[in-house]
Write an enzyme that holds these catalytic residues in place. Sequence first.
Site, mmCIF file in Angstrom:
data_model
loop_
_atom_site.group_PDB
_atom_site.id
_atom_site.type_symbol
_atom_site.label_atom_id
_atom_site.label_comp_id
_atom_site.label_asym_id
_atom_site.label_seq_id
_atom_site.Cartn_x
_atom_site.Cartn_y
_atom_site.Cartn_z
ATOM 1 N N ASP A 1 0.872 -1.161 0.000
ATOM 2 C CA ASP A 1 0.000 0.000 0.000
ATOM 3 C C ASP A 1 0.920 1.225 0.000
ATOM 4 O OD1 ASP A 1 -2.372 1.608 0.461
ATOM 5 O OD2 ASP A 1 -1.703 1.765 2.539
ATOM 6 N N ASP B 1 -0.005 5.065 0.968
ATOM 7 C CA ASP B 1 -0.187 5.995 2.087
ATOM 8 C C ASP B 1 -0.352 5.231 3.399
ATOM 9 O OD1 ASP B 1 -0.185 7.930 0.090
ATOM 10 O OD2 ASP B 1 -2.369 7.999 -0.026
#
Length: 186
Positions: free
Chosen positions: A8, A10
């Site tokens: 991922d 952020d």
Amino acid sequence: MRPVVFLDRDGTVNEEVGYLNHISRLKIIPGAAEGIKRLKAAGFAVVIVTNQTGPARGYFPESLVHEVNRELLKRLSVEGAEVDGVYVCLHLPDAGCDCRKPKPGMVLRAAEELDLDLSRSYVVGDRWVDIELAQRVGARGVLVLTGYGRGELEYVLPQKGLKPHIVAQDLREAADLILEDLGSLR
């Protein structure tokens, strides 16, 4: 086919700031580059998969998402950390696309385009969608406690019946734990 770690963006690689609506708000989480370097040195492909609805919501232009991704890759590269690809879903949650995590579209596309072995894969992130994505593609889910991770572990994951394979303080520790776990994938 190469084993792969999907990351991922952020809250996992860079600091979670809500909507990253200006390049000046991009800050890499300490140790993230080191974790990526360790995974690459062990032979993993490293691919970022990220949901980014800001443009669809009218908060900022799509070009900013791409600018942030380019700058992130540049900063990681300066620290010796290379990423094999970045895949972005720009759709709203109710758009019905197949790419918005936890749906597997981005991962399946990356696996096909980059010749990746999903049977030897991990998904690392700070949200439940990352752990569910891992389950959907037969990968091992790794929750990092950066970003939203602590709250997700305590409140959201139990509510959704999701259990990560590994829980790590940050991406650097996640890399170490993945490398320890690697033997069980063979």
